[in-house]
Structures are given as structure tokens and as C-alpha cells.
Scaffold this active site. Sequence first.
Site, PDB file in Angstrom:
ATOM      1  N   ASN A  10      87.969  27.708  31.482  1.00 24.52           N
ATOM      2  CA  ASN A  10      87.101  28.687  30.819  1.00 24.52           C
ATOM      3  C   ASN A  10      87.045  29.892  31.753  1.00 24.52           C
ATOM      4  OD1 ASN A  10      85.158  30.188  29.590  1.00 24.52           O
ATOM      5  ND2 ASN A  10      83.461  28.786  30.049  1.00 24.52           N
ATOM      6  N   TRP A  11      87.790  30.930  31.390  1.00 25.77           N
ATOM      7  CA  TRP A  11      87.850  32.096  32.288  1.00 25.77           C
ATOM      8  C   TRP A  11      86.637  32.996  32.109  1.00 25.77           C
ATOM      9  CZ3 TRP A  11      93.709  33.295  31.002  1.00 25.77           C
ATOM     10  CH2 TRP A  11      94.498  32.269  31.546  1.00 25.77           C
ATOM     11  N   GLU A 168      78.000  19.252  30.292  1.00 27.72           N
ATOM     12  CA  GLU A 168      77.884  20.266  31.336  1.00 27.72           C
ATOM     13  C   GLU A 168      76.410  20.435  31.715  1.00 27.72           C
ATOM     14  OE1 GLU A 168      81.511  23.023  31.396  1.00 27.72           O
ATOM     15  OE2 GLU A 168      80.091  23.894  29.997  1.00 27.72           O
ATOM     16  N   SER A 214      81.069  23.089  38.157  1.00 22.95           N
ATOM     17  CA  SER A 214      81.579  23.218  39.529  1.00 22.95           C
ATOM     18  C   SER A 214      82.647  22.175  39.877  1.00 22.95           C
ATOM     19  CB  SER A 214      80.424  23.187  40.543  1.00 22.95           C
ATOM     20  OG  SER A 214      79.535  24.264  40.298  1.00 22.95           O
ATOM     21  N   GLY A 235      85.356  26.302  35.075  1.00 20.74           N
ATOM     22  CA  GLY A 235      85.142  27.747  35.095  1.00 20.74           C
ATOM     23  C   GLY A 235      85.771  28.364  36.330  1.00 20.74           C
ATOM     24  N   GLY A 236      84.958  28.568  37.362  1.00 23.19           N
ATOM     25  CA  GLY A 236      85.391  29.305  38.551  1.00 23.19           C
ATOM     26  C   GLY A 236      86.719  28.848  39.141  1.00 23.19           C
TER      27      GLY A 236
HETATM   28  C1  PEP Z   1      81.995  26.364  32.631  1.00 22.74           C
HETATM   29  O1  PEP Z   1      82.059  27.565  32.517  1.00 22.74           O
HETATM   30  O2  PEP Z   1      82.009  25.661  31.621  1.00 22.74           O
HETATM   31  C2  PEP Z   1      81.917  25.787  33.967  1.00 22.74           C
HETATM   32  C3  PEP Z   1      81.827  24.486  34.066  1.00 22.74           C
HETATM   33  O3  PEP Z   1      81.935  26.653  35.037  1.00 22.74           O
HETATM   34  P1  PEP Z   1      82.085  26.254  36.604  1.00 22.74           P
HETATM   35  O4  PEP Z   1      83.265  25.337  36.705  1.00 22.74           O
HETATM   36  O5  PEP Z   1      82.313  27.565  37.311  1.00 22.74           O
HETATM   37  O6  PEP Z   1      80.818  25.567  37.000  1.00 22.74           O
END
Ligand code: PEP
Length: 257
Positions: A10-11, A168, A214, A235-236
Amino acid sequence: MPRKPFICCNWKMNTTRAEAVALAEGTARTAAETPAVEVGACPPACYIEAVAAAANDSPLLVGGQNMYAEAKGAFTGEIAGPMLADLGCACVILGHSERRHVFDEPDDLIARKVRAAFEVGLTPILCVGELLQERKAGRTETIVRRHVTSGLEGLPKDQAARAVIAYEPVWAIGTGETATPDQAQEVHAFIRTLLEEMYDARLAQTVRIQYGGSVKPGNAHDLLARPDIDGALVGGASLKVDSFRAIIAEGAEAKEL
Ligand code: PEP
């Protein structure tokens, strides 16, 4: 039937066009190298077409980060399911915590989006999860139950079986704080019991449940080694080809693929 792991980027609202294309090329190579894992990328909507072109001839699935519940009409600024499908998307993230908590999307709207996604052949990735204060108040299962039951409401069994659920915990998204594998496994197993209540045991064993929050190369193995964790929404750490590739490799190893 074993569930094929599904790890999806997920950018969010990141990347330039050139960065999105370069990321897509690297991620597509990773997807081709690891066919036992389904790999997806959800770029900003304006770059979907460029990313789909870069992913062409590779197993990388392209997805949207959101969509509206109507197929067309006077909904300025929104993107419709048929438009995502037309651009080459295979899936769409729905009910992401940023949509729920930054844009105040209610459960019933998210449920309408899930049904609209299926109408155009898109696989919804339905995000569910509790806020930190909800976890601290012992309300995790109540919140997750509400998100899952409302998100899948009215879906026939054949569609529900194809939905992807992403657990999440909101307190773990973009914070560097990850749910422990035990915490995540506990909620994933709970989601399967909910699916069994709503449908049946077979469907509960069919639906893929991703963990998100994360995820990075250093924790992907321990998370994906858990029996009810079928992949990740990242995400990141998906914004760099190398870290995302390492997550895929760790996930494949954890699942002994
Ligand atoms: C997300 O955007 O769904 C996510 C899990 O972000 P991150 O991995 O940065 O926590």
C-alpha cells in the site's frame, strides 16, 4: 486446500510517477521470482495505469487503495470500481483505517463498497482493526466483529470466500509498533471463528487473512509463521524494493514454500 499467501503493498499517497514505475518494475520482478506468494501493489490512483503497464507480463497484481460504492455519477473526486477494473486492477483496499478514521467512512459505506467491488470482479481487501484505546479497554474482539460482520454483510458464500481480510490494528499502522505474532494470531483465529459463525467451517478455512501494521523484513518471518496469518498488507516498508523483496522472502520461508 492450503491458502496461497498474499502480500500486498500500500503505497498510500506517496511516490512520483517515475518512482511508482521504478517500484512497480522491482516489485514485479520480486513477484516473478516468488510465484508461490501472490504479490500485489496498490499505487496512488493517478499512477495505476503506469504501474499496470510496468507490471504487464508479470504476476504482480495491481490494486486500488479505495473506491466509491456507485458505478458512476455525480460524485466529484471519487473513483468507481469499473474505472479501477478498466485500468487493470485486480483488487482494491477497502475500509483502511485511514479511510475509517481520517475520512470518517462508516461501516455501511464500506459494506456497499465491498459489494460494488465484487460486482466488477475486483477482490476487496477489507481492512479491520481496533484503535489503541479500544485494545486497552478490552474491546478488540467487539470492534473486529463489527468490522467483519458489517463488511461482509449480505455477501453470498462464493463471494465471501474470495474476499481478503486484512487485520490491521490501528495502533500498529505507520507507528513502527507491531502486534506481536501472538497478538496477531489470536485475532486472526478469532476472525476465522467469526467466518465460521457467518458462513461455515470450510469458508472460514478458505478466506485469506493478512496482517498489517509496521511489517518489515525483521518481523515478517515470525508473523507469517503463524498458522492463521496468510500474508501481509505493507505500507512504509513497501516503498523500497529491497525491503519489500526481503518481506516476501521471509514470508515464503516462514510458510516453507
Ligand atoms: C498500511 O498502510 O496498511 C500499513 C500497514 O502501513 P505500515 O506498514 O506503514 O504500518
